[in-house]
Motif scaffolding. Structure first.
Motif, PDB file in Angstrom:
ATOM      1  N   THR A  11       1.192  -1.092   0.273  1.00 65.00           N
ATOM      2  CA  THR A  11      -0.167  -0.314  -0.451  1.00 65.00           C
ATOM      3  C   THR A  11       0.949   1.342   0.035  1.00 65.00           C
ATOM      4  N   ARG A  12       0.013   2.052  -0.218  1.00 57.83           N
ATOM      5  CA  ARG A  12       1.132   3.434  -0.813  1.00 57.83           C
ATOM      6  C   ARG A  12       0.526   4.164   1.091  1.00 57.83           C
ATOM      7  N   VAL A  13       1.688   5.188   1.814  1.00 56.10           N
ATOM      8  CA  VAL A  13       1.453   6.269   2.278  1.00 56.10           C
ATOM      9  C   VAL A  13       0.930   7.531   2.070  1.00 56.10           C
ATOM     10  N   ALA A  14       0.005   7.712   2.875  1.00 55.79           N
ATOM     11  CA  ALA A  14      -0.038   8.796   3.003  1.00 55.79           C
ATOM     12  C   ALA A  14      -1.079   9.778   4.098  1.00 55.79           C
ATOM     13  N   GLY A  15      -0.458  10.925   3.977  1.00 54.90           N
ATOM     14  CA  GLY A  15      -1.142  11.727   5.428  1.00 54.90           C
ATOM     15  C   GLY A  15      -2.296  12.130   5.823  1.00 54.90           C
ATOM     16  N   GLY A  16      -2.611  12.287   6.546  1.00 56.77           N
ATOM     17  CA  GLY A  16      -4.080  12.525   7.095  1.00 56.77           C
ATOM     18  C   GLY A  16      -4.889  11.743   7.935  1.00 56.77           C
ATOM     19  N   GLY A  17      -5.951  11.790   8.872  1.00 55.73           N
ATOM     20  CA  GLY A  17      -7.161  11.011   8.916  1.00 55.73           C
ATOM     21  C   GLY A  17      -7.749  10.292   8.233  1.00 55.73           C
ATOM     22  N   HIS A  18      -7.815   9.099   8.257  1.00 48.64           N
ATOM     23  CA  HIS A  18      -8.220   7.368   8.035  1.00 48.64           C
ATOM     24  C   HIS A  18      -9.700   7.882   7.385  1.00 48.64           C
ATOM     25  N   PRO A  19      -9.906   7.920   6.396  1.00 50.36           N
ATOM     26  CA  PRO A  19     -11.416   8.191   5.281  1.00 50.36           C
ATOM     27  C   PRO A  19     -11.848   6.631   5.715  1.00 50.36           C
ATOM     28  N   PRO A  60      -7.225   8.985  13.544  1.00 49.97           N
ATOM     29  CA  PRO A  60      -8.143   8.754  13.336  1.00 49.97           C
ATOM     30  C   PRO A  60      -8.901   8.379  12.304  1.00 49.97           C
ATOM     31  N   VAL A  61     -10.332   7.893  12.932  1.00 47.70           N
ATOM     32  CA  VAL A  61     -10.675   8.013  11.194  1.00 47.70           C
ATOM     33  C   VAL A  61     -11.659   9.091  11.258  1.00 47.70           C
ATOM     34  N   VAL A  62     -12.298   9.706   9.646  1.00 47.00           N
ATOM     35  CA  VAL A  62     -13.120  11.170   9.296  1.00 47.00           C
ATOM     36  C   VAL A  62     -13.917  10.599   8.804  1.00 47.00           C
ATOM     37  N   ASP A  63     -14.776  11.220   8.714  1.00 45.63           N
ATOM     38  CA  ASP A  63     -15.891  11.287   7.639  1.00 45.63           C
ATOM     39  C   ASP A  63     -15.922  12.222   6.426  1.00 45.63           C
ATOM     40  N   GLU A  64     -16.279  12.152   5.451  1.00 42.67           N
ATOM     41  CA  GLU A  64     -16.327  12.938   4.031  1.00 42.67           C
ATOM     42  C   GLU A  64     -15.667  14.639   4.449  1.00 42.67           C
ATOM     43  N   ASN A  65     -16.513  15.297   5.674  1.00 45.63           N
ATOM     44  CA  ASN A  65     -16.256  15.765   5.742  1.00 45.63           C
ATOM     45  C   ASN A  65     -14.641  16.646   7.098  1.00 45.63           C
ATOM     46  N   ASN A  66     -14.646  15.304   6.987  1.00 49.57           N
ATOM     47  CA  ASN A  66     -13.084  15.735   8.250  1.00 49.57           C
ATOM     48  C   ASN A  66     -13.275  15.387   9.591  1.00 49.57           C
ATOM     49  N   ALA A  91     -14.177   8.640  14.827  1.00 46.78           N
ATOM     50  CA  ALA A  91     -13.742   7.410  15.701  1.00 46.78           C
ATOM     51  C   ALA A  91     -12.154   7.582  16.211  1.00 46.78           C
ATOM     52  N   PRO A  92     -11.892   7.237  17.627  1.00 42.95           N
ATOM     53  CA  PRO A  92     -10.150   7.550  17.495  1.00 42.95           C
ATOM     54  C   PRO A  92      -9.480   6.655  16.660  1.00 42.95           C
ATOM     55  N   SER A  93      -8.070   7.289  17.179  1.00 43.71           N
ATOM     56  CA  SER A  93      -7.544   6.399  16.065  1.00 43.71           C
ATOM     57  C   SER A  93      -7.507   5.299  17.247  1.00 43.71           C
ATOM     58  N   GLY A  94      -6.962   3.745  15.785  1.00 44.14           N
ATOM     59  CA  GLY A  94      -7.210   2.778  16.653  1.00 44.14           C
ATOM     60  C   GLY A  94      -5.843   2.635  17.430  1.00 44.14           C
ATOM     61  N   PHE A  95      -5.553   1.453  16.943  1.00 47.53           N
ATOM     62  CA  PHE A  95      -3.429   1.048  17.892  1.00 47.53           C
ATOM     63  C   PHE A  95      -2.497   1.838  17.593  1.00 47.53           C
ATOM     64  N   PRO A  96      -1.853   2.376  18.622  1.00 46.57           N
ATOM     65  CA  PRO A  96      -1.085   3.799  18.723  1.00 46.57           C
ATOM     66  C   PRO A  96       0.217   2.967  18.272  1.00 46.57           C
ATOM     67  N   SER A  97       0.805   3.958  17.124  1.00 46.70           N
ATOM     68  CA  SER A  97       2.197   3.637  16.512  1.00 46.70           C
ATOM     69  C   SER A  97       2.878   4.801  16.916  1.00 46.70           C
ATOM     70  N   TYR A  98       4.082   4.050  16.689  1.00 47.30           N
ATOM     71  CA  TYR A  98       5.747   5.392  17.430  1.00 47.30           C
ATOM     72  C   TYR A  98       6.465   4.769  16.386  1.00 47.30           C
ATOM     73  N   SER A  99       7.441   6.416  15.700  1.00 46.39           N
ATOM     74  CA  SER A  99       8.106   5.879  15.533  1.00 46.39           C
ATOM     75  C   SER A  99       9.563   5.653  15.651  1.00 46.39           C
ATOM     76  N   ARG A 100       9.989   4.861  15.607  1.00 45.91           N
ATOM     77  CA  ARG A 100      11.890   4.554  16.336  1.00 45.91           C
ATOM     78  C   ARG A 100      12.204   4.763  15.384  1.00 45.91           C
ATOM     79  N   ALA A 101      13.580   4.692  14.754  1.00 45.81           N
ATOM     80  CA  ALA A 101      14.974   4.812  14.426  1.00 45.81           C
ATOM     81  C   ALA A 101      16.482   5.232  14.780  1.00 45.81           C
TER      82      ALA A 101
END
Length: 142
Positions: free
Chosen positions: A53-61, A105-111, A115-125
């Motif tokens: 899958t590709r990665v994009a920024g923003g809320g999960h539609p 978070p999950v957003v509708d067509e008007n942003n 629904a809140p974000s699901g499982f949390p994920s954090y960057s580690r590098a």
């Protein structure tokens, strides 16, 4: 996921000249520039199927109509590391701890958040770098 990060470090070197061992720590701010994600779909068939899958920024539609993985546009965290300087050569290694949950978070067509974000994920590098430093005050050799 590819983020471009800007870090501000406070560095300490025991030698007044900055030569030898160094330690540094400081915050960073990152911006998502894209990327891709590969997962194994174990439900679709008895054999694992790789899904890219590709990665994009923003809320999960909602509803999800494509195979895009969404992530927060901005990341922030702390970096710490060690380095060694010998003359103009500087070698460093550091580790980054992301402090912001990147699962949007999950957003509708008007942003609007539905629904809140699901499982949390954090960057580690972990990263290593090598640099050659030059002085603008250096005198040319005759």
């Amino acid at each position: 996921m590819n983020y471009v990060a800007l870090a501000v470090h406070l560095a300490y070197a025991p030698a007044h000249s900055g030569q030898g061992v160094q330690a540094f720590v400081g915050p960073y701010l990152g911006a998502l520039v894209g990327g891709h994600r590969v997962v194994d779909d174990l439900i679709a068939s008895p054999q694992p199927v790789e899904i890219r899958t590709r990665v994009a920024g923003g809320g999960h539609p909602y509803p999800l109509v494509d195979r895009t993985y969404y992530s927060q546009q901005l990341d922030a965290g702390v970096q710490a590391g060690l380095g060694y300087r010998a003359g103009p050569l500087l070698v460093q290694a550091d580790y980054s701890w992301g402090l912001r949950n990147l699962t949007p978070p999950v957003v509708d067509e008007n942003n609007n958040i539905i629904a809140p974000s699901g499982f949390p994920s954090y960057s580690r590098a972990f990263q290593a770098s090598c640099a050659y430093l030059w002085s603008r005050n250096a005198q040319p050799t005759p």
